[in-house]
Design an enzyme around this catalytic site. Structure first.
Site, PDB file in Angstrom:
ATOM      1  N   GLN A  98       0.906  -1.161   0.102  1.00 50.83           N
ATOM      2  CA  GLN A  98      -0.099  -0.048   0.016  1.00 50.83           C
ATOM      3  C   GLN A  98       0.938   1.196  -0.123  1.00 50.83           C
ATOM      4  O   GLN A  98       1.405   1.769   1.103  1.00 50.83           O
ATOM      5  CB  GLN A  98      -0.867  -0.107   1.346  1.00 50.83           C
ATOM      6  CG  GLN A  98      -1.417  -1.312   1.416  1.00 50.83           C
ATOM      7  CD  GLN A  98      -2.815  -1.574   0.509  1.00 50.83           C
ATOM      8  OE1 GLN A  98      -3.692  -0.503   0.061  1.00 50.83           O
ATOM      9  NE2 GLN A  98      -3.105  -2.451  -0.099  1.00 50.83           N
ATOM     10  N   CYS A 102      -4.347   4.708   4.095  1.00 51.96           N
ATOM     11  CA  CYS A 102      -3.767   5.415   2.748  1.00 51.96           C
ATOM     12  C   CYS A 102      -4.261   4.374   1.596  1.00 51.96           C
ATOM     13  O   CYS A 102      -4.773   3.330   1.650  1.00 51.96           O
ATOM     14  CB  CYS A 102      -2.287   5.321   2.892  1.00 51.96           C
ATOM     15  SG  CYS A 102      -1.569   3.584   2.855  1.00 51.96           S
ATOM     16  N   ALA A 152     -11.724   3.314   4.648  1.00 53.54           N
ATOM     17  CA  ALA A 152     -10.721   2.255   4.044  1.00 53.54           C
ATOM     18  C   ALA A 152      -9.876   2.963   2.763  1.00 53.54           C
ATOM     19  O   ALA A 152     -10.084   4.002   2.361  1.00 53.54           O
ATOM     20  CB  ALA A 152     -11.407   0.939   3.188  1.00 53.54           C
ATOM     21  N   HIS A 153      -8.924   2.338   2.276  1.00 51.96           N
ATOM     22  CA  HIS A 153      -8.111   3.064   0.898  1.00 51.96           C
ATOM     23  C   HIS A 153      -8.955   3.149  -0.116  1.00 51.96           C
ATOM     24  O   HIS A 153      -9.777   2.663  -0.405  1.00 51.96           O
ATOM     25  CB  HIS A 153      -7.075   1.796   0.609  1.00 51.96           C
ATOM     26  CG  HIS A 153      -7.493   0.245   0.411  1.00 51.96           C
ATOM     27  ND1 HIS A 153      -6.757  -0.559   0.328  1.00 51.96           N
ATOM     28  CD2 HIS A 153      -8.622  -0.092   0.317  1.00 51.96           C
ATOM     29  CE1 HIS A 153      -7.195  -1.933  -0.111  1.00 51.96           C
ATOM     30  NE2 HIS A 153      -8.290  -1.575   0.128  1.00 51.96           N
ATOM     31  N   ASN A 154      -8.660   4.262  -0.736  1.00 53.09           N
ATOM     32  CA  ASN A 154      -8.876   4.848  -1.967  1.00 53.09           C
ATOM     33  C   ASN A 154     -10.450   5.696  -1.764  1.00 53.09           C
ATOM     34  O   ASN A 154     -10.996   5.800  -2.957  1.00 53.09           O
ATOM     35  CB  ASN A 154      -8.621   3.964  -2.930  1.00 53.09           C
ATOM     36  CG  ASN A 154      -7.178   3.436  -3.466  1.00 53.09           C
ATOM     37  OD1 ASN A 154      -6.664   2.806  -2.725  1.00 53.09           O
ATOM     38  ND2 ASN A 154      -6.854   4.265  -4.015  1.00 53.09           N
TER      39      ASN A 154
END
EC number: 2.3.1.191
Lengths: 340, 340, 340
Positions: free
Chosen positions: B200, B220, B241-243
């Site tokens: 990540q 991230c 969560a990511h994105n």
């Protein structure tokens, strides 16, 4: 902390069968006994383990007749279960009170005082003008903001954060990573769609014997106090919003959330992942099931509630049983329609 | 921070009735007034408290006629409520900006710079090559990883963790224990049933005026950025969560979770404990009820959604009302079957 | 960490088209390419970005024929996607292992040892008699209690708290703010309505390759061990109670909670916000949907479960579809009643 079998026998009023000078420093289940540990045998179902255990010693009944040879040592007492419990509590108590003194570097702000027999770990932070009682243990990375008061015997575990102006009673435990007194979530919507922060200038009061679980969060009041009353026990990852009041001896399991200004009565039991809206009251002795949503004031004490939007637990289960086969009910209606 | 009644009257354009040299350092509700505090009386319902309050002073209307003798001092203004609000905001603002300087030991990595009027508490950690703006307050045990940028006026509360490469705008607040920029949850299943970690390497961007609640976590991006847009307000124990992208001025209450790559529009209001699946979009101005599960993209702006698998809130309540008495419906079908 | 395009081409067995001395220190998506970064082009859909990207270099196929002039530099390889993945893993690996040495002030208790190539950040705390393996990275504000064992290659991220007696295997990652080994939630009700704390003297064992997400909490066992088996991956804000066992390669998404003494099988997949009651067993290869409540032992492996009180996912969706229009079903019953 190591004790000889002789010392333990003397604490429990029992007799050693074996070497009284051997030392143990751990309590184990009999099926997991290892050298250096002491176990107990109370339920005869577990007797087979006695003959194979690697435990240094096992607490057994005065009356137990050995069926085979043993490798371990025995401490014979009247009631092995209560003997073991006594040991367990003594062990836990010693463990909690053993730490004293100051590890460096630690930080103690101007005007702050600590009582006797306390512990301040390396990297613990205590702000200005705090009053910390006797026997208080402040572990590593624990943060205590300005003007906080902490009563005798309270333990602030590693990395717990006690924000400014919080008042904590005696013999409380604040578990690792818990946050006490963070700003309440208050924002006033503006005409242009933005939000303006509403200052949160109140505090949190925890009365005596309160326990707050790891990584739980308790927000300070907007004004006045968010209050957790005497003897309430809060599990991990519980969220308690600003101006909430939790009654005496109420128990709240993990991941439950309680919205702002709600008052929970005393001796309630709230299971995990429950969600309770803001500005309502929950009567004393209410039981709330896991994952239950509560959206209205509960006036009658002693009810058991359950469900996505809470109902009496029996009614919910009745409805849910039908829900599970709702297509059957639908088919029966279709059949009737065909006939009609 | 202490102010004399004379100073306060001068700030509010009012007049002291009593001793202008007395000092106060706290704002209280009138029903909880204590020495050293100042309260206000706006709603006449609370007037009885005026005659008994222990507050050092009370802000009252120019026009109020006293019905009895008072023990407290008065500051008379045109509008006591807005006067108190002014005081409240000034107090909160002063409180936030008062801290300056560096407490030791603190850690500032090579190549990192801080602006003017900043604060770095004891045990705060700032990694390498960070750019920290003016008036930024970094509290005790706050962690700032390498190459982080933080805009002017932002507050990093105790024990908040800002991981490497995060970019934070101006006037943000990161509350205690929040984690910004932890690794996203990405693992590739292998043929043998094990999982391989997917690196990540993205970051988190928080734009200006963003607030992140205590113990919330924002991962991230796998690559690129997880983005929280200007003015968004996130409560405690929220998981992002990511994105994920959160739109401008969107408000998210406690314990809500948003799965990877979902995009939330602007000016949405999401209540507590909601759950939103990954890889969907939520239109602007959407309102999502407490505990609601969202599993599909919401295209039409301005809807209000509710329920275990979300529906229009009115439709859900209609269905749930019948669900609560589903056994009655079943019994009616049984009756019809008997007749048929 | 900076690499020249020549170095990267040599790692990937490719050829530079452009300046092999240019350096990059970041991996970007091609649509977000910026100077100092390297991207890749695998899917031809993204080819238009190649001609405009500001990335210093792009990894492309040996066979790609350029349609226009480019500003960037190319590294031509057989398979750009797998080349980029190689780079990504090398980058992540380097990133994780690059940190070595000790920043001061840090705390290492008496009798504790660390292996070679380790890292201890400023303000990291390691208690007494700990055994820390080779290449272990202990980040800022990480807390490691007494007698903890940590295997080679494990990373303890900022502010993670590892309580006393925890045993952690090799190549684990404990993400920021996670709490491992906090006291289990055990209180014995007394006749007067108060609760007495049940000492929690067990520990937590994490086997090799376990990942624990940010701000998750894993309680120690009452006695014995709470166990997370090899290769299990736990997301953020997950709560795992005392004496739980999580099987090998089981994956648990964010905000899920598992109550005491439950045993989860191997290779299970548990989505976000699931809730699992205590003292049950979940068979291997079980899939549990988001927000699902599990209240009974699951004996048959390989099922997919979903719903407020879990059912087979297809059955739940069938019932929920009827629930959504439950008023229609009610109306049909009314119609039948009128006719009858």
């Amino acid at each position: 902390m190591e004790f000889s079998l002789g010392q333990i026998a003397s604490i429990l009023g029992g007799a050693v069968e074996g070497d009284p000078n051997l030392k143990v420093n751990r309590l184990d289940k009999i099926q997991e006994g290892k050298p250096g540990g002491i176990s107990f045998l109370s339920n005869e179902k577990y007797e087979p383990y006695l003959y194979n255990t690697d435990a240094t010693a096992v607490i057994v009944s005065e009356e137990l007749k050995l069926g085979k040879a043993i490798k371990t040592n025995l401490i014979r007492v009247k009631d092995p279960y209560s003997g073991f419990t006594t040991l367990l509590e003594a062990y836990a108590q010693l463990h909690k009170t053993a730490l004293t003194g100051v590890e460096e570097p630690s930080y103690l702000g101007a005007g702050s005082t600590m009582g006797t027999n306390g512990y301040r770990a390396a990297f613990s932070y205590i702000g200005k003008n705090c009053q910390i009682g006797d026997g208080v243990k402040i572990h590593g990375h624990a943060y205590v903001g300005d003007r906080v008061k902490i009563g005798d015997g309270t333990i602030i575990h590693p990395g717990a954060k006690i924000c400014a102006d919080t008042i904590i009673g005696k013999n409380c435990e604040i578990h690792p990573g818990a946050v006490i007194g963070s700003d309440g979530f208050g924002f006033a919507p503006q005409a242009d769609g933005t939000y303006k922060t509403i200052p949160q200038i109140g505090n949190v009061i925890l009365e005596d014997q309160v326990s707050i679980g790891a990584n739980s969060t308790i927000d300070c009041a907007t004004m006045g106090s968010t209050i957790i009353r005497k003897g309430a026990k809060i599990d991990n990852q519980v969220q308690i919003a600003h101006n909430v009041v939790i009654g005496e001896n109420t128990v709240i399991a993990a991941q439950t959330g309680i919205s702002g200004s709600t008052e929970i009565g005393k001796n309630c039991v709230i299971a995990g992942k429950a969600g309770i809206v803001g500005h309502i009251k929950i009567a004393d002795h209410t039981t709330i099931g896991a994952n239950t949503g509560i959206s209205k004031t509960i006036k009658t004490p002693g009810q058991t509630l359950f469900g996505y939007m809470s109902m009496d637990v029996k009614d919910f289960l009745k409805s849910y049983t039908i829900f599970k086969n709702l297509d059957q009910l639908q088919r029966r209606v279709q059949e009737l329609e065909k006939k009609g």
